[in-house]
Scaffold this motif. Structure first.
Motif, PDB file in Angstrom:
ATOM      1  N   ASP A 183       3.126  -0.985 -17.674  1.00 54.52           N
ATOM      2  CA  ASP A 183       1.743  -1.995 -17.933  1.00 54.52           C
ATOM      3  C   ASP A 183       0.959  -2.380 -16.717  1.00 54.52           C
ATOM      4  N   PHE A 184       1.796  -1.838 -15.451  1.00 54.82           N
ATOM      5  CA  PHE A 184       1.051  -2.241 -14.272  1.00 54.82           C
ATOM      6  C   PHE A 184      -0.376  -1.159 -13.837  1.00 54.82           C
ATOM      7  N   ASP A 185      -1.509  -1.864 -13.422  1.00 55.35           N
ATOM      8  CA  ASP A 185      -2.419  -0.977 -13.562  1.00 55.35           C
ATOM      9  C   ASP A 185      -2.507  -0.026 -12.271  1.00 55.35           C
ATOM     10  N   GLN A 186      -2.610   1.132 -12.305  1.00 55.05           N
ATOM     11  CA  GLN A 186      -2.322   1.888 -11.466  1.00 55.05           C
ATOM     12  C   GLN A 186      -3.622   2.217 -10.229  1.00 55.05           C
ATOM     13  N   HIS A 187      -4.499   1.556 -10.778  1.00 53.14           N
ATOM     14  CA  HIS A 187      -5.854   1.319 -10.004  1.00 53.14           C
ATOM     15  C   HIS A 187      -5.260   0.160  -8.945  1.00 53.14           C
ATOM     16  N   LEU A 188      -4.352  -0.863  -9.224  1.00 50.63           N
ATOM     17  CA  LEU A 188      -4.130  -1.669  -8.296  1.00 50.63           C
ATOM     18  C   LEU A 188      -2.726  -1.647  -7.740  1.00 50.63           C
ATOM     19  N   ARG A 189      -2.612  -0.066  -7.392  1.00 49.37           N
ATOM     20  CA  ARG A 189      -1.295   0.059  -6.705  1.00 49.37           C
ATOM     21  C   ARG A 189      -1.914  -0.146  -5.178  1.00 49.37           C
ATOM     22  N   ILE A 190      -0.622  -0.436  -4.531  1.00 48.35           N
ATOM     23  CA  ILE A 190      -1.077  -0.702  -2.882  1.00 48.35           C
ATOM     24  C   ILE A 190      -0.365   0.394  -1.961  1.00 48.35           C
ATOM     25  N   TYR A 191      -1.178   0.945  -1.031  1.00 50.73           N
ATOM     26  CA  TYR A 191      -0.558   2.107  -0.542  1.00 50.73           C
ATOM     27  C   TYR A 191      -0.755   1.779   0.902  1.00 50.73           C
ATOM     28  N   SER A 192      -0.212   2.626   1.726  1.00 55.48           N
ATOM     29  CA  SER A 192      -0.359   2.572   3.290  1.00 55.48           C
ATOM     30  C   SER A 192      -1.532   3.172   3.589  1.00 55.48           C
ATOM     31  N   ALA A 193      -2.225   2.582   4.602  1.00 55.04           N
ATOM     32  CA  ALA A 193      -3.350   3.384   5.350  1.00 55.04           C
ATOM     33  C   ALA A 193      -3.720   2.638   6.903  1.00 55.04           C
ATOM     34  N   HIS A 194      -4.186   3.622   7.444  1.00 56.82           N
ATOM     35  CA  HIS A 194      -4.656   3.237   8.726  1.00 56.82           C
ATOM     36  C   HIS A 194      -3.487   2.390   9.513  1.00 56.82           C
ATOM     37  N   ASN A 195      -2.425   3.059   9.459  1.00 58.49           N
ATOM     38  CA  ASN A 195      -0.817   2.192  10.116  1.00 58.49           C
ATOM     39  C   ASN A 195      -0.723   0.991   9.488  1.00 58.49           C
ATOM     40  N   ILE A 196      -1.108   0.752   8.500  1.00 58.46           N
ATOM     41  CA  ILE A 196      -0.903  -0.560   7.749  1.00 58.46           C
ATOM     42  C   ILE A 196       0.109  -0.136   6.633  1.00 58.46           C
ATOM     43  N   ARG A 197       1.289  -0.772   6.610  1.00 60.51           N
ATOM     44  CA  ARG A 197       2.399  -0.634   5.601  1.00 60.51           C
ATOM     45  C   ARG A 197       1.889  -0.962   4.154  1.00 60.51           C
ATOM     46  N   LEU A 198       1.286  -1.947   3.835  1.00 61.78           N
ATOM     47  CA  LEU A 198       0.930  -2.268   2.576  1.00 61.78           C
ATOM     48  C   LEU A 198      -0.585  -2.856   2.695  1.00 61.78           C
ATOM     49  N   HIS A 199      -1.623  -1.981   2.662  1.00 62.00           N
ATOM     50  CA  HIS A 199      -2.911  -2.083   2.706  1.00 62.00           C
ATOM     51  C   HIS A 199      -3.410  -2.949   1.681  1.00 62.00           C
ATOM     52  N   TYR A 200      -2.964  -4.005   1.287  1.00 61.41           N
ATOM     53  CA  TYR A 200      -3.257  -4.821   0.155  1.00 61.41           C
ATOM     54  C   TYR A 200      -4.616  -5.349   0.022  1.00 61.41           C
ATOM     55  N   LEU A 201      -5.596  -5.364   1.132  1.00 64.01           N
ATOM     56  CA  LEU A 201      -6.787  -5.767   1.268  1.00 64.01           C
ATOM     57  C   LEU A 201      -7.944  -4.661   0.287  1.00 64.01           C
ATOM     58  N   GLU A 202      -7.384  -3.464   0.635  1.00 62.31           N
ATOM     59  CA  GLU A 202      -8.189  -2.313  -0.129  1.00 62.31           C
ATOM     60  C   GLU A 202      -7.958  -2.628  -1.852  1.00 62.31           C
ATOM     61  N   THR A 203      -6.842  -2.772  -2.041  1.00 60.50           N
ATOM     62  CA  THR A 203      -6.535  -3.139  -3.326  1.00 60.50           C
ATOM     63  C   THR A 203      -7.198  -4.397  -3.901  1.00 60.50           C
TER      64      THR A 203
END
Length: 178
Positions: A148-168
């Motif tokens: 039930d968790f929205d795959q569009h709201l998955r948090i990835y690592s990016a730009h040397n940031i472990r959990l880049h939740y700002l993009e999400t």
């Protein structure tokens, strides 16, 4: 009054990753988000090790993190689960009440949930959490399934940031506006 005994810092990997991420966000001027410590009162100390063996919570905590992201006040809690679901029992009434009050003040409330079985992390917006919480209080399902968790709201690592939740968060807010 609740008592605390050390059980190996449950959830510490997720929180460590969030703390590192928040430090980078602060250094880059992207956000100011801080971990809110839970106040404890030591009852029994181990003088040989200089550690707390037994303590009790002085008051109920609210959420794990508070801050401001580019003008948006945010509060969120970090949750980890070994299961293919997030048990509602892992979320406490006082946390729901705090996030609800925060949300009513036009802040952004959410959970960051890490599923250990698949090593995936998601943003769970408060309005979705609240719907599951309300159903659980009325004899509904007592957990939120991974599916039930929205795959569009998955948090990835990016730009040397472990959990880049700002993009999400940006994806979530953009979708909410539409």
């Amino acid at each position: 009054m609740g008592y605390w005994t050390s059980r190996g810092l449950r959830g510490s990997q997720l929180e460590e990753n969030l703390n590192i991420t928040n430090k980078i966000y602060l250094e880059q001027g992207l956000a100011v988000v801080q971990k809110i410590p839970t106040a404890i009162k030591p009852v029994e100390l181990d003088p040989g090790k200089g550690t707390i063996k037994l303590a009790y919570f002085e008051e109920k905590s609210t959420v794990d993190y508070l801050g401001n992201i580019q003008g948006i006040p945010v509060c969120f809690d970090a949750k980890e689960t070994n299961q293919k679901r997030l048990p509602i029992a892992n979320i406490h009434r006082h946390q729901i009440e705090f996030m609800d009050a925060f949300d009513k003040q036009e802040g952004l409330s959410f959970l960051i949930v890490h599923f250990k079985f698949c090593d995936e992390t998601f943003l769970l917006p408060f309005e979705i959490l609240k719907a599951y919480w309300d159903r659980a209080q009325n004899d509904g399902r007592k957990s939120i399934p991974y599916a039930d968790f929205d795959q569009h709201l998955r948090i990835y690592s990016a730009h040397n940031i472990r959990l880049h939740y700002l993009e999400t968060i940006n994806l979530y807010l953009t979708g909410k506006e539409k």
